[in-house]
Design a protein around this motif. Structure first.
Motif, PDB file in Angstrom:
ATOM      1  N   PRO A  60       3.855  14.819 -16.058  1.00 51.50           N
ATOM      2  CA  PRO A  60       3.261  13.797 -15.197  1.00 51.50           C
ATOM      3  C   PRO A  60       4.233  13.417 -14.073  1.00 51.50           C
ATOM      4  CG  PRO A  60       3.143  13.143 -17.490  1.00 51.50           C
ATOM      5  CD  PRO A  60       3.960  14.372 -17.429  1.00 51.50           C
ATOM      6  N   SER A  61       3.677  13.122 -12.932  1.00 49.60           N
ATOM      7  CA  SER A  61       4.496  12.774 -11.781  1.00 49.60           C
ATOM      8  C   SER A  61       5.166  11.420 -11.977  1.00 49.60           C
ATOM      9  CB  SER A  61       3.632  12.727 -10.525  1.00 49.60           C
ATOM     10  OG  SER A  61       4.398  12.314  -9.424  1.00 49.60           O
ATOM     11  N   GLN A  62       6.377  11.304 -11.475  1.00 48.51           N
ATOM     12  CA  GLN A  62       7.109  10.045 -11.534  1.00 48.51           C
ATOM     13  C   GLN A  62       6.854   9.210 -10.278  1.00 48.51           C
ATOM     14  OE1 GLN A  62       8.750   9.139 -14.331  1.00 48.51           O
ATOM     15  NE2 GLN A  62       7.957  11.046 -15.142  1.00 48.51           N
ATOM     16  N   VAL A  63       6.025   9.728  -9.377  1.00 50.87           N
ATOM     17  CA  VAL A  63       5.735   9.051  -8.122  1.00 50.87           C
ATOM     18  C   VAL A  63       4.333   8.453  -8.210  1.00 50.87           C
ATOM     19  CG1 VAL A  63       5.538   9.354  -5.624  1.00 50.87           C
ATOM     20  CG2 VAL A  63       7.163  10.724  -6.911  1.00 50.87           C
ATOM     21  N   SER A  64       4.217   7.203  -7.829  1.00 50.64           N
ATOM     22  CA  SER A  64       2.915   6.538  -7.897  1.00 50.64           C
ATOM     23  C   SER A  64       2.041   6.945  -6.711  1.00 50.64           C
ATOM     24  CB  SER A  64       3.093   5.023  -7.895  1.00 50.64           C
ATOM     25  OG  SER A  64       3.531   4.588  -6.620  1.00 50.64           O
ATOM     26  N   ARG A  65       0.772   6.674  -6.839  1.00 54.63           N
ATOM     27  CA  ARG A  65      -0.181   6.967  -5.765  1.00 54.63           C
ATOM     28  C   ARG A  65       0.184   6.176  -4.508  1.00 54.63           C
ATOM     29  NH1 ARG A  65      -5.195   5.467  -3.571  1.00 54.63           N
ATOM     30  NH2 ARG A  65      -6.592   7.226  -3.239  1.00 54.63           N
ATOM     31  N   ALA A  66       0.599   4.937  -4.686  1.00 55.24           N
ATOM     32  CA  ALA A  66       0.982   4.098  -3.547  1.00 55.24           C
ATOM     33  C   ALA A  66       2.182   4.698  -2.812  1.00 55.24           C
ATOM     34  CB  ALA A  66       1.299   2.685  -4.020  1.00 55.24           C
ATOM     35  N   GLU A  67       3.137   5.256  -3.555  1.00 58.05           N
ATOM     36  CA  GLU A  67       4.303   5.881  -2.924  1.00 58.05           C
ATOM     37  C   GLU A  67       3.899   7.118  -2.133  1.00 58.05           C
ATOM     38  OE1 GLU A  67       8.113   5.768  -5.492  1.00 58.05           O
ATOM     39  OE2 GLU A  67       6.435   5.560  -6.894  1.00 58.05           O
ATOM     40  N   VAL A  68       2.971   7.889  -2.672  1.00 62.38           N
ATOM     41  CA  VAL A  68       2.502   9.080  -1.966  1.00 62.38           C
ATOM     42  C   VAL A  68       1.789   8.692  -0.681  1.00 62.38           C
ATOM     43  CG1 VAL A  68       0.928  11.051  -2.098  1.00 62.38           C
ATOM     44  CG2 VAL A  68       2.370  10.479  -4.048  1.00 62.38           C
ATOM     45  N   LEU A  69       0.929   7.680  -0.748  1.00 62.41           N
ATOM     46  CA  LEU A  69       0.205   7.230   0.443  1.00 62.41           C
ATOM     47  C   LEU A  69       1.157   6.659   1.493  1.00 62.41           C
ATOM     48  CD1 LEU A  69      -2.920   5.588  -1.215  1.00 62.41           C
ATOM     49  CD2 LEU A  69      -2.823   7.742   0.062  1.00 62.41           C
ATOM     50  N   ALA A  70       2.166   5.922   1.054  1.00 66.33           N
ATOM     51  CA  ALA A  70       3.153   5.372   1.987  1.00 66.33           C
ATOM     52  C   ALA A  70       3.942   6.496   2.652  1.00 66.33           C
ATOM     53  CB  ALA A  70       4.097   4.418   1.264  1.00 66.33           C
ATOM     54  N   ASP A  71       4.329   7.491   1.878  1.00 71.36           N
ATOM     55  CA  ASP A  71       5.072   8.626   2.421  1.00 71.36           C
ATOM     56  C   ASP A  71       4.211   9.404   3.413  1.00 71.36           C
ATOM     57  OD1 ASP A  71       7.543  10.272   2.305  1.00 71.36           O
ATOM     58  OD2 ASP A  71       6.115  11.804   1.659  1.00 71.36           O
ATOM     59  N   LEU A  72       2.937   9.569   3.105  1.00 74.44           N
ATOM     60  CA  LEU A  72       2.026  10.266   4.009  1.00 74.44           C
ATOM     61  C   LEU A  72       1.881   9.517   5.332  1.00 74.44           C
ATOM     62  CD1 LEU A  72      -0.020  12.507   4.605  1.00 74.44           C
ATOM     63  CD2 LEU A  72      -1.739  11.119   3.429  1.00 74.44           C
ATOM     64  N   GLN A  73       1.778   8.203   5.264  1.00 76.43           N
ATOM     65  CA  GLN A  73       1.655   7.428   6.493  1.00 76.43           C
ATOM     66  C   GLN A  73       2.922   7.569   7.342  1.00 76.43           C
ATOM     67  OE1 GLN A  73      -0.167   3.624   6.226  1.00 76.43           O
ATOM     68  NE2 GLN A  73       0.703   2.894   8.151  1.00 76.43           N
ATOM     69  N   ILE A  74       4.079   7.517   6.710  1.00 75.62           N
ATOM     70  CA  ILE A  74       5.340   7.671   7.440  1.00 75.62           C
ATOM     71  C   ILE A  74       5.444   9.077   8.030  1.00 75.62           C
ATOM     72  CG2 ILE A  74       7.834   7.888   7.058  1.00 75.62           C
ATOM     73  CD1 ILE A  74       7.644   5.380   5.341  1.00 75.62           C
ATOM     74  N   TYR A  75       5.009  10.065   7.280  1.00 75.63           N
ATOM     75  CA  TYR A  75       5.002  11.453   7.753  1.00 75.63           C
ATOM     76  C   TYR A  75       4.172  11.580   9.026  1.00 75.63           C
ATOM     77  CZ  TYR A  75       3.852  16.490   7.470  1.00 75.63           C
ATOM     78  OH  TYR A  75       3.653  17.829   7.732  1.00 75.63           O
ATOM     79  N   ARG A  76       3.032  10.926   9.041  1.00 69.05           N
ATOM     80  CA  ARG A  76       2.174  10.974  10.229  1.00 69.05           C
ATOM     81  C   ARG A  76       2.755  10.157  11.381  1.00 69.05           C
ATOM     82  NH1 ARG A  76      -3.419  10.104   6.862  1.00 69.05           N
ATOM     83  NH2 ARG A  76      -3.731  12.279   6.276  1.00 69.05           N
ATOM     84  N   GLU A  77       3.237   8.941  11.088  1.00 74.99           N
ATOM     85  CA  GLU A  77       3.759   8.060  12.137  1.00 74.99           C
ATOM     86  C   GLU A  77       5.017   8.619  12.792  1.00 74.99           C
ATOM     87  OE1 GLU A  77       4.333   4.069  10.751  1.00 74.99           O
ATOM     88  OE2 GLU A  77       2.231   3.836  10.188  1.00 74.99           O
ATOM     89  N   SER A  78       5.807   9.345  12.039  1.00 72.68           N
ATOM     90  CA  SER A  78       7.046   9.894  12.596  1.00 72.68           C
ATOM     91  C   SER A  78       6.786  11.018  13.576  1.00 72.68           C
ATOM     92  CB  SER A  78       7.936  10.405  11.467  1.00 72.68           C
ATOM     93  OG  SER A  78       7.358  11.545  10.855  1.00 72.68           O
ATOM     94  N   GLY A  79       5.583  11.570  13.538  1.00 68.91           N
ATOM     95  CA  GLY A  79       5.265  12.699  14.401  1.00 68.91           C
ATOM     96  C   GLY A  79       5.528  14.041  13.738  1.00 68.91           C
ATOM     97  N   LEU A  80       6.059  14.019  12.541  1.00 70.13           N
ATOM     98  CA  LEU A  80       6.374  15.258  11.838  1.00 70.13           C
ATOM     99  C   LEU A  80       5.103  16.040  11.503  1.00 70.13           C
ATOM    100  CD1 LEU A  80       8.767  16.882  10.864  1.00 70.13           C
ATOM    101  CD2 LEU A  80       8.720  15.602   8.736  1.00 70.13           C
ATOM    102  N   ALA A  81       4.046  15.357  11.157  1.00 66.61           N
ATOM    103  CA  ALA A  81       2.780  16.036  10.852  1.00 66.61           C
ATOM    104  C   ALA A  81       2.255  16.767  12.081  1.00 66.61           C
ATOM    105  CB  ALA A  81       1.749  15.038  10.342  1.00 66.61           C
ATOM    106  N   ALA A  82       2.310  16.103  13.218  1.00 71.05           N
ATOM    107  CA  ALA A  82       1.814  16.723  14.452  1.00 71.05           C
ATOM    108  C   ALA A  82       2.644  17.938  14.838  1.00 71.05           C
ATOM    109  CB  ALA A  82       1.821  15.700  15.583  1.00 71.05           C
ATOM    110  N   VAL A  83       3.953  17.853  14.661  1.00 71.50           N
ATOM    111  CA  VAL A  83       4.830  18.976  15.005  1.00 71.50           C
ATOM    112  C   VAL A  83       4.562  20.162  14.082  1.00 71.50           C
ATOM    113  CG1 VAL A  83       7.227  19.758  15.027  1.00 71.50           C
ATOM    114  CG2 VAL A  83       6.647  17.560  15.990  1.00 71.50           C
TER     115      VAL A  83
END
Length: 107
Positions: free
Chosen positions: A36-59
């Motif tokens: 089982p993952s040690q990362v919560s759903r909230a942590e994954v969603l927060a990381d995804l938002q940061i990934y998008r906001e940083s511009g890394l997803a677009a690059v």
């Protein structure tokens, strides 16, 4: 069918059955069991938002991926900065999770 054909068919069927069992038992590639993952759903969603906001997803999804190294480096730096900032913990709370120990340690 002659007796010779019946014996040959029975022999072939038994050899095929034994070979199939041997192959099935000799498979070293069993299905992996993921813990089982040690990362919560909230942590994954927060990381995804940061990934998008940083511009890394677009690059990473652009057609110039692999060529625009300067833009990618800037986006990775922005992602790392946001990921280790208190903003990450705020996002985790917003998505319904508790503040992870990694967010506190990253400050």
């Amino acid at each position: 069918m002659t007796a010779k054909n019946v014996i040959a068919s029975a022999l072939f069927a038994s050899v095929a059955l034994l070979a199939g069992n041997a192959m099935a038992n000799d498979n070293p590639h069993t299905q992996p069991v993921n813990p089982p993952s040690q990362v919560s759903r909230a942590e994954v969603l927060a990381d995804l938002q940061i990934y998008r906001e940083s511009g890394l997803a677009a690059v990473e999804q652009s057609e110039t991926y692999g060529y625009d190294n300067e833009r990618r480096a800037e986006a990775k730096a922005k992602y790392a900065q946001l990921r280790s900032s208190p903003y990450y913990a705020t996002l985790v709370k917003r998505f319904g999770g508790s503040v992870p120990a990694t967010a506190v340690a990253g400050r």
